[in-house]
Design a protein around this motif. Structure first.
Motif, PDB file in Angstrom:
ATOM      1  N   PRO A   1       0.844  -1.188   0.000  1.00  0.00           N
ATOM      2  CA  PRO A   1       0.000   0.000   0.000  1.00  0.00           C
ATOM      3  C   PRO A   1       0.879   1.237   0.000  1.00  0.00           C
ATOM      4  CG  PRO A   1       0.173  -0.848   2.197  1.00  0.00           C
ATOM      5  CD  PRO A   1       0.984  -1.767   1.342  1.00  0.00           C
ATOM      6  N   LEU A   2       0.408   2.248  -0.651  1.00  0.00           N
ATOM      7  CA  LEU A   2       1.168   3.491  -0.638  1.00  0.00           C
ATOM      8  C   LEU A   2       0.457   4.469   0.277  1.00  0.00           C
ATOM      9  CD1 LEU A   2       1.837   3.658  -4.436  1.00  0.00           C
ATOM     10  CD2 LEU A   2       3.451   3.046  -2.662  1.00  0.00           C
ATOM     11  N   HIS A   3       1.176   5.418   0.761  1.00  0.00           N
ATOM     12  CA  HIS A   3       0.580   6.280   1.771  1.00  0.00           C
ATOM     13  C   HIS A   3      -0.478   7.209   1.222  1.00  0.00           C
ATOM     14  CE1 HIS A   3       3.841   4.620   4.011  1.00  0.00           C
ATOM     15  NE2 HIS A   3       3.181   4.985   5.087  1.00  0.00           N
ATOM     16  N   SER A   4      -0.513   7.310  -0.089  1.00  0.00           N
ATOM     17  CA  SER A   4      -1.571   8.137  -0.668  1.00  0.00           C
ATOM     18  C   SER A   4      -2.867   7.348  -0.756  1.00  0.00           C
ATOM     19  CB  SER A   4      -1.136   8.589  -2.054  1.00  0.00           C
ATOM     20  OG  SER A   4      -0.855   7.462  -2.840  1.00  0.00           O
ATOM     21  N   GLY A   5      -2.845   6.053  -0.373  1.00  0.00           N
ATOM     22  CA  GLY A   5      -4.050   5.251  -0.465  1.00  0.00           C
ATOM     23  C   GLY A   5      -4.072   4.400  -1.716  1.00  0.00           C
ATOM     24  N   ASP A   6      -3.052   4.523  -2.544  1.00  0.00           N
ATOM     25  CA  ASP A   6      -2.999   3.695  -3.746  1.00  0.00           C
ATOM     26  C   ASP A   6      -2.300   2.377  -3.438  1.00  0.00           C
ATOM     27  OD1 ASP A   6      -4.051   5.837  -5.309  1.00  0.00           O
ATOM     28  OD2 ASP A   6      -2.078   6.771  -5.193  1.00  0.00           O
ATOM     29  N   ILE A   7      -2.395   1.487  -4.397  1.00  0.00           N
ATOM     30  CA  ILE A   7      -1.777   0.174  -4.216  1.00  0.00           C
ATOM     31  C   ILE A   7      -0.703  -0.012  -5.270  1.00  0.00           C
ATOM     32  CG2 ILE A   7      -2.177  -2.295  -4.462  1.00  0.00           C
ATOM     33  CD1 ILE A   7      -3.331  -1.543  -1.978  1.00  0.00           C
ATOM     34  N   TYR A   8       0.424  -0.474  -4.809  1.00  0.00           N
ATOM     35  CA  TYR A   8       1.556  -0.687  -5.696  1.00  0.00           C
ATOM     36  C   TYR A   8       1.732  -2.188  -5.840  1.00  0.00           C
ATOM     37  CZ  TYR A   8       6.553  -0.637  -7.013  1.00  0.00           C
ATOM     38  OH  TYR A   8       7.760  -0.814  -7.622  1.00  0.00           O
ATOM     39  N   ALA A   9       1.625  -2.681  -7.052  1.00  0.00           N
ATOM     40  CA  ALA A   9       1.817  -4.106  -7.288  1.00  0.00           C
ATOM     41  C   ALA A   9       3.019  -4.283  -8.189  1.00  0.00           C
ATOM     42  CB  ALA A   9       0.580  -4.688  -7.959  1.00  0.00           C
ATOM     43  N   SER A  10       3.920  -5.137  -7.773  1.00  0.00           N
ATOM     44  CA  SER A  10       5.142  -5.336  -8.530  1.00  0.00           C
ATOM     45  C   SER A  10       5.317  -6.821  -8.824  1.00  0.00           C
ATOM     46  CB  SER A  10       6.317  -4.807  -7.713  1.00  0.00           C
ATOM     47  OG  SER A  10       7.516  -5.218  -8.272  1.00  0.00           O
ATOM     48  N   PHE A  11       5.264  -7.175 -10.090  1.00  0.00           N
ATOM     49  CA  PHE A  11       5.498  -8.556 -10.510  1.00  0.00           C
ATOM     50  C   PHE A  11       6.961  -8.655 -10.903  1.00  0.00           C
ATOM     51  CE2 PHE A  11       1.154  -7.590 -11.470  1.00  0.00           C
ATOM     52  CZ  PHE A  11       0.451  -8.745 -11.163  1.00  0.00           C
ATOM     53  N   GLN A  12       7.587  -9.717 -10.473  1.00  0.00           N
ATOM     54  CA  GLN A  12       8.955  -9.893 -10.911  1.00  0.00           C
ATOM     55  C   GLN A  12       9.187 -11.346 -11.302  1.00  0.00           C
ATOM     56  OE1 GLN A  12      13.306  -9.093  -9.282  1.00  0.00           O
ATOM     57  NE2 GLN A  12      11.901  -7.412  -8.897  1.00  0.00           N
ATOM     58  N   PHE A  13       9.831 -11.524 -12.433  1.00  0.00           N
ATOM     59  CA  PHE A  13      10.106 -12.862 -12.944  1.00  0.00           C
ATOM     60  C   PHE A  13      11.586 -12.938 -13.220  1.00  0.00           C
ATOM     61  CE2 PHE A  13       5.957 -11.447 -14.092  1.00  0.00           C
ATOM     62  CZ  PHE A  13       5.149 -12.480 -13.661  1.00  0.00           C
ATOM     63  N   ARG A  14      12.169 -14.028 -12.794  1.00  0.00           N
ATOM     64  CA  ARG A  14      13.614 -14.127 -12.928  1.00  0.00           C
ATOM     65  C   ARG A  14      13.932 -15.454 -13.572  1.00  0.00           C
ATOM     66  NH1 ARG A  14      17.125 -13.861  -7.553  1.00  0.00           N
ATOM     67  NH2 ARG A  14      19.163 -14.397  -8.364  1.00  0.00           N
ATOM     68  N   THR A  15      14.598 -15.395 -14.682  1.00  0.00           N
ATOM     69  CA  THR A  15      15.017 -16.616 -15.365  1.00  0.00           C
ATOM     70  C   THR A  15      16.532 -16.643 -15.312  1.00  0.00           C
ATOM     71  OG1 THR A  15      13.228 -16.158 -16.888  1.00  0.00           O
ATOM     72  CG2 THR A  15      14.705 -17.951 -17.473  1.00  0.00           C
ATOM     73  N   MET A  16      17.061 -17.775 -14.889  1.00  0.00           N
ATOM     74  CA  MET A  16      18.515 -17.872 -14.838  1.00  0.00           C
ATOM     75  C   MET A  16      18.938 -19.071 -15.650  1.00  0.00           C
ATOM     76  SD  MET A  16      19.665 -16.767 -11.082  1.00  0.00           S
ATOM     77  CE  MET A  16      18.467 -17.732 -10.245  1.00  0.00           C
ATOM     78  N   TRP A  17      20.012 -18.927 -16.348  1.00  0.00           N
ATOM     79  CA  TRP A  17      20.458 -20.004 -17.225  1.00  0.00           C
ATOM     80  C   TRP A  17      21.965 -20.082 -17.186  1.00  0.00           C
ATOM     81  CZ3 TRP A  17      19.719 -20.291 -23.231  1.00  0.00           C
ATOM     82  CH2 TRP A  17      19.952 -21.611 -23.649  1.00  0.00           C
ATOM     83  N   ASP A  18      22.430 -21.284 -16.908  1.00  0.00           N
ATOM     84  CA  ASP A  18      23.871 -21.487 -16.796  1.00  0.00           C
ATOM     85  C   ASP A  18      24.416 -21.828 -18.177  1.00  0.00           C
ATOM     86  OD1 ASP A  18      26.373 -22.083 -16.110  1.00  0.00           O
ATOM     87  OD2 ASP A  18      25.900 -23.945 -15.069  1.00  0.00           O
ATOM     88  N   THR A  19      24.591 -20.832 -18.978  1.00  0.00           N
ATOM     89  CA  THR A  19      25.114 -21.099 -20.326  1.00  0.00           C
ATOM     90  C   THR A  19      26.006 -19.946 -20.722  1.00  0.00           C
ATOM     91  OG1 THR A  19      24.514 -21.650 -22.577  1.00  0.00           O
ATOM     92  CG2 THR A  19      23.231 -19.938 -21.543  1.00  0.00           C
ATOM     93  N   ASP A  20      26.631 -20.095 -21.836  1.00  0.00           N
ATOM     94  CA  ASP A  20      27.467 -19.004 -22.325  1.00  0.00           C
ATOM     95  C   ASP A  20      27.074 -18.691 -23.755  1.00  0.00           C
ATOM     96  OD1 ASP A  20      29.338 -17.167 -22.948  1.00  0.00           O
ATOM     97  OD2 ASP A  20      30.950 -18.214 -21.897  1.00  0.00           O
ATOM     98  N   PHE A  21      26.456 -17.538 -23.931  1.00  0.00           N
ATOM     99  CA  PHE A  21      25.977 -17.186 -25.267  1.00  0.00           C
ATOM    100  C   PHE A  21      27.124 -16.828 -26.202  1.00  0.00           C
ATOM    101  CE2 PHE A  21      22.216 -16.033 -22.716  1.00  0.00           C
ATOM    102  CZ  PHE A  21      21.311 -16.853 -23.351  1.00  0.00           C
ATOM    103  N   LEU A  22      28.221 -16.461 -25.617  1.00  0.00           N
ATOM    104  CA  LEU A  22      29.231 -15.813 -26.441  1.00  0.00           C
ATOM    105  C   LEU A  22      30.352 -16.741 -26.840  1.00  0.00           C
ATOM    106  CD1 LEU A  22      29.259 -12.811 -24.068  1.00  0.00           C
ATOM    107  CD2 LEU A  22      28.096 -12.908 -26.253  1.00  0.00           C
TER     108      LEU A  22
END
Lengths: 435, 597
Positions: free
Chosen positions: B64-85
């Motif tokens: 919740p934010l103090h102004s009365g609004d709602i803050y929603a934060s989606f986070q997605f994390r993909t990790m890959w053990d590879t070497d593109f280069l």
């Protein structure tokens, strides 16, 4: 004569000093009519600030002065006001001495012609008297120093004042017959803003005339002197350019100064013809029209030199006027320089056709520039066309002024050979026409 | 897909392992209720718990934010053990999006950060966002030091990304690209800080809307599956949200704390601020259903961790959750209620999770004022000159700290560096470091970076004058009188922690733990973006090109004509021309061969 000149200098310096201390000193340097991107003091200060930060002043597109100017002001930045006042005073004194010397030559020539009875009898009223010529040098200096355009330019600390001083010194050296100094100052003027290159022809003609060398392609003395003068000119130009290179150890200044003058990338409004034209230009015609407009400055040199080869000083006046009309970033300071010569052509007054109209237009336009600028930029009640219309009118007036003086000069010369009161075949009074 | 589906079991095991590990850690450091699970958020150097080749984590934070609004934060994390280069071409993609992977390997990208933002984050009302970004689109890329033609790669990359993300990133060219010398350091591995391999560009005018979301969704392994589906409904509400941002961050990070091997990490974030007052739901009571028109029913089966965090200090939650987590984000310590979506018990009997959140008290409590805050505006009137004012607030009561200010100003506002002034508390505050790159017309923007020390509890004002250029008529954007946008200034700083000075939180702590502010919390990195500027330029009359060309050419022709006239003709006595009848008679006489009249 020294006393009135001193008085004039004191008055002029006082006016400038007072204006420097007044609130106008902050307003005037912002005026687009007075400063251009090429010579604004703000940009000189910016260049010095960049140099202090360790950035090349030519790395950006704000600074367009030559390296010599930046090094000059590096040392005298604290005395800038005095430098600009001195530059104006120097210009005035140089013009004063040059015109005085020139008048002597004119008078001597006139005396020989009279003695040789070369003038028609009815032309006696065209003959110039020492009495009326006496005050001309002072008037020239006064026209330069007290011209509001010069004063504005000086208060705005526009480096145009320095360029004018260099050109005035060049004229002085030419009139005095010092070919080396003349070549050096011409090179300096060219180095500063390219366009004075066209003054090479009148200077050469004058020096040849002074040495009694006829302009004749078959004469070796003509070629000898021409080559000599060209070498002096190109040599000193080369030295200046190389010196600039060694000061900054880069050639960046070439594109930033000369490229900027010739390709007109900055379309900040000014009193010239370029800015709105190239703001509205279709992109694929741009290069073509830039070439056309730039050639315009250099184009008249050869025909004018042929037509006026006996009158190099008038040719210098014509060239300076054409430069200040057709250059890419003109300011009122440039106009002030050729206007200073107007008293020297006092004797043409009776042949001028529309001097009244032209002066009224010039005065009205000068007053309207700030008004319409304010309406466009600050009030928002006008648009760019209003200001543009005034620049057009201003330039038409300048063109008419210059061509009127040219006409009058040619006409007087015609009368001096053919008599003042021309008759038709049938004996009635004739009118002169250009055919 | 089938072999993919078989994976979640070991993941779950690892998850419990991780939880057990963390619980042990927590036991050692924290003294609180037993069912707290300390979780780490926003700390990119956490060692990934599993040795798997790639893995995927998702989470939603509701605050919740103090102004009365709602803050929603989606986070997605993909990790890959590879070497593109390295040498062999990577062709088998599982969780990591192929389109991005190919871009990374083709352009030898070390790090890539994109964000799209709609609206402006009101720092003084809402506090700091988890991930700050400027309004519009922002893109910064670190290339590998093997890239020789960085500018070429950058140009091509922006065009490719423009296609991938359906955004006008192709408008990024040399006139809005800079190479900051200090403000943007690689977030992942790599100590190469040679700014030649960094490119940074902002498009403040870029408008973000739902069409940017489809490509965003495509990069997620679960596509539009749960709980991402929440998001899409959220996005239908973009219009009613106050601020909305999408971002992608790709970088190479350490695999474990010893950094023996590296993995590629892709973080996709979506942050929305819901304005529940204006949408007629101002009852100070929310549920997931009300916000997203949907409830949670299952986690993404490919995710190794799927959690919902709710900032529960001000909320009464139903259903309640036994898990609590404490996290220090941007120097602010908060307690979150955690719903683990991989745990079936979370969904209860109804097999759907609809959180109900109700304010505990009528007043929203005191918000910690953000320690660092920036503002910017243009001063002056008229269309000739102007002055950019940047205000930087240091709200810390007794600590001064240095900040790096980065300003990118387009070339058509010609900055005068000699007019730069920095004042704090009425006194001149000389920057200890200035990196200034002046602009080149139609080629590159101004870049100003400086290090300024902000005195405690002060406002530092940076002013600089500029001149507005008149452009060619084809260079104006459509609707030129709307004005031109100037991207946000970026203020980067290591800010002393609020936690250390927040007596409310230290009061509850045991006395021995709070005597000295703990080291890892004593300062944190923070980036603040100011507002973008909207500046008007003088405009020519766009309807006039033909007229102007004709009129100016006429004037030049007047000059040419009058000089040509005088140069080529000579003066002659005018003979009266004979009348028409006489001339005709003469012609006839000439034909007849008789003397003329």
């Amino acid at each position: 004569m020294a006393a009135p000149l001193t008085l004039l200098l004191i008055v002029a310096v006082t006016i400038r000093a007072v204006l420097f201390r007044s609130s106008l000193a902050e307003l005037i340097p912002e005026r687009v009519e007075v400063v251009s991107p090429l010579n604004a003091w703000k940009r000189v200060v910016e260049g010095l600030a960049l140099l202090d930060l360790g950035v090349s002043p030519y790395a950006g597109d704000v600074f367009h002065e030559t390296p010599l100017i930046i090094y000059f002001f590096h040392f005298v930045i604290d005395y800038a006001e005095i430098v600009f006042m001195m530059a104006d005073a120097l210009t005035a004194v140089a013009l004063y001495l040059a015109v005085k010397d020139y008048n002597k030559t004119v008078f001597r020539k006139q005396k020989y012609a009279l003695e040789a009875e070369r003038y028609p009898l009815d032309c006696l009223e065209l003959i110039r008297t020492p009495k009326e010529m006496y005050y001309i040098p002072l008037k020239v200096a006064m026209f330069y120093l007290l011209n509001p355009f010069t004063i504005l330019s000086c208060v705005a600390k526009s480096t145009c004042g320095l360029n004018n001083a260099v050109i005035a010194l060049f004229i002085l050296c030419t009139v005095k017959g010092s070919s080396l100094m003349s070549a050096i100052f011409l090179a300096l003027a060219t180095y500063q803003s390219i366009y004075p290159l066209t003054l090479f022809a009148p200077a050469l003609l004058y020096l040849l005339q002074r040495l009694y060398i006829p302009v004749n392609w078959q004469r070796s003395s003509f070629w000898l002197f021409t080559t000599q003068y060209t070498f002096m000119y190109l040599g000193s130009l080369c030295v200046m350019v190389c010196l600039s290179f060694f000061l900054l150890s880069s050639w960046d200044f070439l594109s930033s100064v000369y490229g900027f003058i010739l390709s007109v990338p900055d379309l900040t409004p000014n009193i010239g013809l370029f800015w709105y034209f190239f703001a509205e230009m279709f992109e694929h015609f741009r290069l073509f029209f830039i070439c056309v407009f730039q050639i315009n400055v250099f184009f008249y040199t050869i025909p004018l030199s042929i037509k006026l080869k006996e009158h190099p000083i008038f040719l210098i006046f014509m060239q300076i006027a054409i430069i200040s009309i057709f250059k890419s970033y003109p300011t009122v300071g440039d106009i002030a320089l050729y206007m200073a010569f107007l008293p020297a052509w006092n004797h043409l007054y009776r042949f001028l056709r529309n001097i009244f109209l032209v002066s009224v237009v010039l005065l009205a336009c000068s007053a309207l520039f700030p008004v319409l600028w304010h309406l466009w930029i600050y009030a928002g009640s006008a648009n760019s066309n209003f200001y543009y219309a005034i620049t057009l009118l201003f330039n038409v007036a300048q063109i008419l002024l210059v061509s009127d003086y040219f006409y009058a000069y040619l006409r007087r010369e015609h009368h001096l050979t053919h008599g003042l009161y021309l008759k038709r075949k049938d004996g009635s009074e004739a009118t002169l026409v250009l055919k | 897909m089938q072999n993919l589906d078989s994976r979640p079991a070991p993941y779950a095991k690892d998850q419990t392992q991780e939880a057990a590990e963390e619980e042990r850690q927590w036991e050692a450091t924290e003294v609180k209720e037993a069912d707290h699970v300390p979780d780490t958020m926003q700390t990119p150097d956490v060692p990934p718990p599993t040795p798997a080749k790639d893995q995927f984590q998702e989470e939603l934070v509701i605050r919740p934010l103090h102004s009365g609004d709602i803050y929603a934060s989606f986070q997605f994390r993909t990790m890959w053990d590879t070497d593109f280069l390295r040498g062999s071409k990577v062709s088998h993609y599982r969780l990591f999006p192929k389109s991005l992977g190919q871009v990374i390997s083709k352009f030898s990208v070390r790090e890539l950060h994109i964000s799209f933002t709609q609206g402006y984050w009101r720092t003084m009302q809402w506090g700091q966002p988890f991930l700050p970004s400027p309004p519009g689109a922002e893109l910064w890329v670190w290339f590998q030091d093997t890239v020789t033609d960085v500018d070429g790669a950058w140009k091509e990359l922006t065009n490719v990304l423009s296609g991938i993300f359906c955004a006008s990133l192709n408008f990024i060219d040399s006139t809005n690209t800079v190479q900051p010398s200090a403000s943007f350091k690689p977030l992942g591995l790599g100590n190469v800080t040679d700014q030649r391999f960094l490119r940074y560009a902002v498009l403040p005018r870029e408008i973000v809307c739902t069409e940017n979301l489809t490509p965003w969704k495509k990069l997620l392994p679960c596509g539009s599956k749960v709980p991402v589906c929440l998001m899409f409904d959220a996005l239908m509400k973009v219009a009613s949200s106050q601020s909305f941002r999408l971002s992608y961050n790709t970088s190479e990070i350490c695999h474990n704390s010893y950094c023996k091997s590296t993995v590629w990490e892709l973080r996709q974030t979506l942050n929305v601020v819901f304005d529940l007052h204006t949408s007629g739901q101002g009852k100070r009571e929310w549920s997931l259903f009300k916000m997203f028109s949907r409830t949670l029913t299952e986690a993404c089966p490919l995710a190794s961790s799927s959690k919902v965090y709710v900032d529960g200090e001000l909320f009464e939650l139903s259903p309640t959750t036994p898990l609590l987590s404490q996290a220090v984000v941007l120097g602010d310590r908060r307690t979150y209620s955690v719903y683990d979506l991989t745990n079936q018990a979370t969904f209860g009997q109804t097999r759907s999770l609809n959180m109900l959140l109700r304010w505990r008290a009528a007043e929203s409590g005191d918000m910690l004022r953000p320690l660092l805050h920036g503002e910017r505006y243009v001063a002056g009137y008229g269309l000739q000159t102007g002055e950019i004012h940047t205000l930087m607030y240091n709200n810390h009561p007794y600590r001064a700290f240095p900040v790096l200010l980065l300003d990118t100003v387009p070339w058509y506002l010609r900055l005068y560096i000699h007019t730069l002034t920095v004042t704090s508390k009425g006194r001149d505050n000389k920057p200890s470091y200035i990196h200034y790159q002046p602009s080149k017309d139609r080629l590159r923007p101004h870049l100003l970076e400086m290090l300024v020390q902000l005195p405690p509890n002060s406002v530092t004002e940076v002013t600089m004058q500029f001149e507005r250029a008149l452009l060619k008529w084809t260079e104006y954007t459509p609707d030129p009188n709307h004005g031109f946008y100037v991207g946000s200034s970026v203020i980067s700083a290591l800010v002393p922690s609020v936690v250390a000075m927040d007596t409310n939180s230290t009061r509850e702590c045991p006395l021995f733990s709070s005597f000295f502010p703990c080291k890892e919390e004593s300062s944190y990195f923070m980036r603040v973006y100011t507002e973008p500027l909207l500046v008007n330029l003088p405009t020519p009359d766009f309807s006039m090109p033909y007229n102007v060309i004709c009129l100016t050419c006429t004037v030049v022709a007047v000059g040419y004509g009058s000089l040509y006239n005088l140069l080529t003709r000579t003066f002659q006595v005018e003979e009266p021309s004979p009348g028409l009848a006489k001339r005709l008679a003469n012609i006839i006489r000439r034909l007849r061969g008789v003397p003329l009249l």
